[in-house]
Write a protein that holds these residues in place. Structure first.
Motif, PDB file in Angstrom:
ATOM      1  N   VAL A  41       0.873  -1.165   0.000  1.00 33.32           N
ATOM      2  CA  VAL A  41       0.000   0.000   0.000  1.00 33.32           C
ATOM      3  C   VAL A  41       0.913   1.219   0.000  1.00 33.32           C
ATOM      4  O   VAL A  41       1.778   1.360   0.867  1.00 33.32           O
ATOM      5  CB  VAL A  41      -0.938   0.023   1.227  1.00 33.32           C
ATOM      6  CG1 VAL A  41      -1.788   1.285   1.222  1.00 33.32           C
ATOM      7  CG2 VAL A  41      -1.822  -1.221   1.255  1.00 33.32           C
ATOM      8  N   LEU A  42       0.722   2.073  -1.004  1.00 40.83           N
ATOM      9  CA  LEU A  42       1.510   3.293  -1.149  1.00 40.83           C
ATOM     10  C   LEU A  42       0.579   4.489  -1.031  1.00 40.83           C
ATOM     11  O   LEU A  42      -0.570   4.423  -1.465  1.00 40.83           O
ATOM     12  CB  LEU A  42       2.188   3.339  -2.531  1.00 40.83           C
ATOM     13  CG  LEU A  42       2.976   2.116  -2.982  1.00 40.83           C
ATOM     14  CD1 LEU A  42       3.463   2.303  -4.416  1.00 40.83           C
ATOM     15  CD2 LEU A  42       4.129   1.854  -2.045  1.00 40.83           C
ATOM     16  N   PHE A  43       1.089   5.578  -0.492  1.00 41.27           N
ATOM     17  CA  PHE A  43       0.331   6.823  -0.507  1.00 41.27           C
ATOM     18  C   PHE A  43       1.058   7.733  -1.484  1.00 41.27           C
ATOM     19  O   PHE A  43       2.235   8.040  -1.306  1.00 41.27           O
ATOM     20  CB  PHE A  43       0.262   7.467   0.885  1.00 41.27           C
ATOM     21  CG  PHE A  43      -0.676   8.636   0.900  1.00 41.27           C
ATOM     22  CD1 PHE A  43      -2.051   8.429   0.977  1.00 41.27           C
ATOM     23  CD2 PHE A  43      -0.198   9.931   0.794  1.00 41.27           C
ATOM     24  CE1 PHE A  43      -2.932   9.507   0.964  1.00 41.27           C
ATOM     25  CE2 PHE A  43      -1.072  11.013   0.781  1.00 41.27           C
ATOM     26  CZ  PHE A  43      -2.433  10.801   0.867  1.00 41.27           C
ATOM     27  N   VAL A  44       0.369   8.129  -2.556  1.00 46.09           N
ATOM     28  CA  VAL A  44       0.969   8.885  -3.650  1.00 46.09           C
ATOM     29  C   VAL A  44       0.360  10.279  -3.708  1.00 46.09           C
ATOM     30  O   VAL A  44      -0.864  10.435  -3.680  1.00 46.09           O
ATOM     31  CB  VAL A  44       0.733   8.151  -5.002  1.00 46.09           C
ATOM     32  CG1 VAL A  44       1.274   8.961  -6.158  1.00 46.09           C
ATOM     33  CG2 VAL A  44       1.354   6.767  -4.967  1.00 46.09           C
ATOM     34  N   THR A  45       1.231  11.287  -3.801  1.00 49.39           N
ATOM     35  CA  THR A  45       0.790  12.673  -3.955  1.00 49.39           C
ATOM     36  C   THR A  45       1.479  13.253  -5.186  1.00 49.39           C
ATOM     37  O   THR A  45       2.700  13.148  -5.330  1.00 49.39           O
ATOM     38  CB  THR A  45       1.167  13.520  -2.716  1.00 49.39           C
ATOM     39  OG1 THR A  45       0.634  12.889  -1.548  1.00 49.39           O
ATOM     40  CG2 THR A  45       0.622  14.929  -2.831  1.00 49.39           C
ATOM     41  N   TYR A  46       0.697  13.855  -6.072  1.00 52.90           N
ATOM     42  CA  TYR A  46       1.227  14.486  -7.277  1.00 52.90           C
ATOM     43  C   TYR A  46       1.643  15.911  -6.939  1.00 52.90           C
ATOM     44  O   TYR A  46       0.855  16.687  -6.393  1.00 52.90           O
ATOM     45  CB  TYR A  46       0.185  14.440  -8.404  1.00 52.90           C
ATOM     46  CG  TYR A  46       0.016  13.019  -8.862  1.00 52.90           C
ATOM     47  CD1 TYR A  46       0.780  12.511  -9.888  1.00 52.90           C
ATOM     48  CD2 TYR A  46      -0.863  12.163  -8.200  1.00 52.90           C
ATOM     49  CE1 TYR A  46       0.676  11.180 -10.265  1.00 52.90           C
ATOM     50  CE2 TYR A  46      -0.969  10.836  -8.569  1.00 52.90           C
ATOM     51  CZ  TYR A  46      -0.195  10.354  -9.603  1.00 52.90           C
ATOM     52  OH  TYR A  46      -0.293   9.038  -9.967  1.00 52.90           O
ATOM     53  N   ALA A  47       2.903  16.253  -7.237  1.00 47.42           N
ATOM     54  CA  ALA A  47       3.489  17.521  -6.823  1.00 47.42           C
ATOM     55  C   ALA A  47       2.729  18.731  -7.353  1.00 47.42           C
ATOM     56  O   ALA A  47       2.440  19.655  -6.592  1.00 47.42           O
ATOM     57  CB  ALA A  47       4.955  17.578  -7.254  1.00 47.42           C
ATOM     58  N   ASP A  48       2.406  18.764  -8.644  1.00 49.57           N
ATOM     59  CA  ASP A  48       1.765  19.947  -9.241  1.00 49.57           C
ATOM     60  C   ASP A  48       0.354  20.178  -8.740  1.00 49.57           C
ATOM     61  O   ASP A  48      -0.022  21.300  -8.421  1.00 49.57           O
ATOM     62  CB  ASP A  48       1.724  19.838 -10.772  1.00 49.57           C
ATOM     63  CG  ASP A  48       3.060  20.155 -11.417  1.00 49.57           C
ATOM     64  OD1 ASP A  48       3.995  20.584 -10.706  1.00 49.57           O
ATOM     65  OD2 ASP A  48       3.167  19.978 -12.642  1.00 49.57           O
ATOM     66  N   SER A  49      -0.431  19.137  -8.672  1.00 50.03           N
ATOM     67  CA  SER A  49      -1.850  19.299  -8.375  1.00 50.03           C
ATOM     68  C   SER A  49      -2.191  19.091  -6.903  1.00 50.03           C
ATOM     69  O   SER A  49      -3.235  19.541  -6.437  1.00 50.03           O
ATOM     70  CB  SER A  49      -2.670  18.308  -9.200  1.00 50.03           C
ATOM     71  OG  SER A  49      -2.368  16.982  -8.785  1.00 50.03           O
ATOM     72  N   GLY A  50      -1.350  18.365  -6.194  1.00 46.64           N
ATOM     73  CA  GLY A  50      -1.679  18.012  -4.819  1.00 46.64           C
ATOM     74  C   GLY A  50      -2.656  16.847  -4.737  1.00 46.64           C
ATOM     75  O   GLY A  50      -3.016  16.405  -3.649  1.00 46.64           O
ATOM     76  N   ASP A  51      -3.113  16.342  -5.896  1.00 46.61           N
ATOM     77  CA  ASP A  51      -4.005  15.181  -5.905  1.00 46.61           C
ATOM     78  C   ASP A  51      -3.272  14.018  -5.249  1.00 46.61           C
ATOM     79  O   ASP A  51      -2.045  13.883  -5.367  1.00 46.61           O
ATOM     80  CB  ASP A  51      -4.395  14.797  -7.335  1.00 46.61           C
ATOM     81  CG  ASP A  51      -5.329  15.806  -7.981  1.00 46.61           C
ATOM     82  OD1 ASP A  51      -6.036  16.516  -7.243  1.00 46.61           O
ATOM     83  OD2 ASP A  51      -5.349  15.880  -9.213  1.00 46.61           O
ATOM     84  N   CYS A  52      -4.028  13.189  -4.546  1.00 48.86           N
ATOM     85  CA  CYS A  52      -3.388  12.097  -3.829  1.00 48.86           C
ATOM     86  C   CYS A  52      -4.283  10.869  -3.815  1.00 48.86           C
ATOM     87  O   CYS A  52      -5.456  10.939  -4.180  1.00 48.86           O
ATOM     88  CB  CYS A  52      -3.064  12.515  -2.398  1.00 48.86           C
ATOM     89  SG  CYS A  52      -4.515  12.995  -1.427  1.00 48.86           S
ATOM     90  N   GLY A  53      -3.715   9.771  -3.374  1.00 41.89           N
ATOM     91  CA  GLY A  53      -4.489   8.550  -3.255  1.00 41.89           C
ATOM     92  C   GLY A  53      -3.686   7.433  -2.640  1.00 41.89           C
ATOM     93  O   GLY A  53      -2.459   7.509  -2.533  1.00 41.89           O
ATOM     94  N   THR A  54      -4.399   6.411  -2.253  1.00 36.28           N
ATOM     95  CA  THR A  54      -3.792   5.197  -1.730  1.00 36.28           C
ATOM     96  C   THR A  54      -3.756   4.196  -2.877  1.00 36.28           C
ATOM     97  O   THR A  54      -4.796   3.855  -3.444  1.00 36.28           O
ATOM     98  CB  THR A  54      -4.624   4.640  -0.559  1.00 36.28           C
ATOM     99  OG1 THR A  54      -4.687   5.653   0.446  1.00 36.28           O
ATOM    100  CG2 THR A  54      -3.997   3.391   0.007  1.00 36.28           C
ATOM    101  N   VAL A  55      -2.563   3.768  -3.230  1.00 33.49           N
ATOM    102  CA  VAL A  55      -2.366   2.812  -4.314  1.00 33.49           C
ATOM    103  C   VAL A  55      -2.117   1.448  -3.683  1.00 33.49           C
ATOM    104  O   VAL A  55      -1.146   1.266  -2.964  1.00 33.49           O
ATOM    105  CB  VAL A  55      -1.186   3.227  -5.222  1.00 33.49           C
ATOM    106  CG1 VAL A  55      -0.939   2.176  -6.294  1.00 33.49           C
ATOM    107  CG2 VAL A  55      -1.435   4.595  -5.838  1.00 33.49           C
ATOM    108  N   THR A  56      -3.013   0.512  -3.963  1.00 31.89           N
ATOM    109  CA  THR A  56      -2.897  -0.839  -3.436  1.00 31.89           C
ATOM    110  C   THR A  56      -2.381  -1.733  -4.554  1.00 31.89           C
ATOM    111  O   THR A  56      -2.909  -1.703  -5.671  1.00 31.89           O
ATOM    112  CB  THR A  56      -4.258  -1.336  -2.925  1.00 31.89           C
ATOM    113  OG1 THR A  56      -4.744  -0.390  -1.970  1.00 31.89           O
ATOM    114  CG2 THR A  56      -4.143  -2.694  -2.281  1.00 31.89           C
ATOM    115  N   MET A  57      -1.332  -2.489  -4.254  1.00 34.33           N
ATOM    116  CA  MET A  57      -0.684  -3.305  -5.273  1.00 34.33           C
ATOM    117  C   MET A  57      -0.535  -4.744  -4.795  1.00 34.33           C
ATOM    118  O   MET A  57      -0.463  -5.002  -3.598  1.00 34.33           O
ATOM    119  CB  MET A  57       0.698  -2.718  -5.591  1.00 34.33           C
ATOM    120  CG  MET A  57       0.637  -1.268  -6.056  1.00 34.33           C
ATOM    121  SD  MET A  57       2.255  -0.535  -6.324  1.00 34.33           S
ATOM    122  CE  MET A  57       2.672  -1.279  -7.913  1.00 34.33           C
ATOM    123  N   SER A  58      -0.493  -5.654  -5.772  1.00 35.85           N
ATOM    124  CA  SER A  58      -0.188  -7.050  -5.465  1.00 35.85           C
ATOM    125  C   SER A  58       0.857  -7.529  -6.460  1.00 35.85           C
ATOM    126  O   SER A  58       1.026  -6.948  -7.530  1.00 35.85           O
ATOM    127  CB  SER A  58      -1.444  -7.923  -5.527  1.00 35.85           C
ATOM    128  OG  SER A  58      -1.904  -8.028  -6.845  1.00 35.85           O
TER     129      SER A  58
END
Length: 173
Positions: free
Chosen positions: A139-156
Motif C-alpha cells: 500500500v503506497l500513498f501517492v501525492t502528485y506535486a503539481d496538483s496536490g491530488d493524492c491517493g492510496t495505491v494498493t498493489m499485489s
C-alpha cells in the motif's frame, strides 16, 4: 518505516482520478527458448537458471513508478498490464462519466489521458510514501506535486511484476 521518493518523468498528470483509476491485464511471460542438442551429445544435466529468479525484485515503489512512466509515454499495453481488469473497468467508467474524453478500452484510456497530461503540461512528479509492503502486496500513498491530488495505491505481486488493484482509492473517497 516510511520511504519517500520524488520523480519527474517529463510527462504530465491531469488528475489523480486518471492516474489512480487505470486498470488492466496481467502480462504474459515469454516462452522459454530451447536449444537443439547436436546428435550424439547429451543435454546439460542441470537446467539454465531463470533470469527472473536471480534478478533483484523491484520494490512496489519502483513498480508504481514504472507503471506511471509507461502510462505517460504512453506504452498503453504495458500500462494496462500493470492494472487489474476490475480497476481498468472502474477507471473507464469514471473517465467516461466525468470527462469530455471517451474511451472504450484500457489502451484508449491510457492514450487519451497521456495526451491530456501532455497538453496541460502537468508534471508527473510524485511523492510516494510506503505505508506497507511485503513480497506479495503493498500500500503506497501517492501525492502528485503539481496538483496536490493524492491517493492510496494498493498493489499485489502475483508473479514477478506488481499490479495496481481495484482497492486503489483517491483521497476523499
Amino acid at each position: 518505516m516510511e520511504h519517500r521518493v520524488r520523480r519527474a518523468s517529463g510527462m504530465a498528470g491531469v488528475a489523480a482520478a486518471a492516474i489512480l483509476m487505470i486498470g488492466g491485464c496481467a502480462s504474459t511471460p515469454a516462452a522459454e527458448e530451447t536449444v537443439p542438442t547436436p546428435a550424439g551429445s547429451e543435454a546439460p544435466a542441470s537446467p539454465t537458471p531463470d533470469p527472473q529468479e536471480s534478478a533483484p525484485r523491484e520494490s512496489a515503489t519502483e513498480g508504481f513508478l514504472a507503471w506511471l512512466d509507461s502510462s505517460r509515454r504512453p506504452d498503453a499495453a504495458k500500462a494496462c498490464a500493470g492494472l487489474t481488469p476490475e480497476l481498468a473497468a472502474r477507471m473507464l467508467t469514471e473517465l467516461n462519466a466525468t470527462s469530455p474524453v471517451r474511451a472504450e478500452s484500457c489502451e484508449q484510456m491510457i492514450t487519451a489521458t497521456a495526451e491530456l497530461y501532455r497538453a496541460l503540461g502537468q508534471s508527473a512528479e510524485v511523492d510516494v510514501a510506503v505505508q506497507r509492503e511485503t513480497d506479495q502486496d503493498a500500500v503506497l500513498f501517492v501525492t502528485y506535486a503539481d496538483s496536490g491530488d493524492c491517493g492510496t495505491v494498493t498493489m499485489s505481486r502475483p508473479g514477478t511484476s506488481w499490479v495496481i488493484t481495484e482497492q486503489t482509492q483517491e483521497c476523499g473517497r
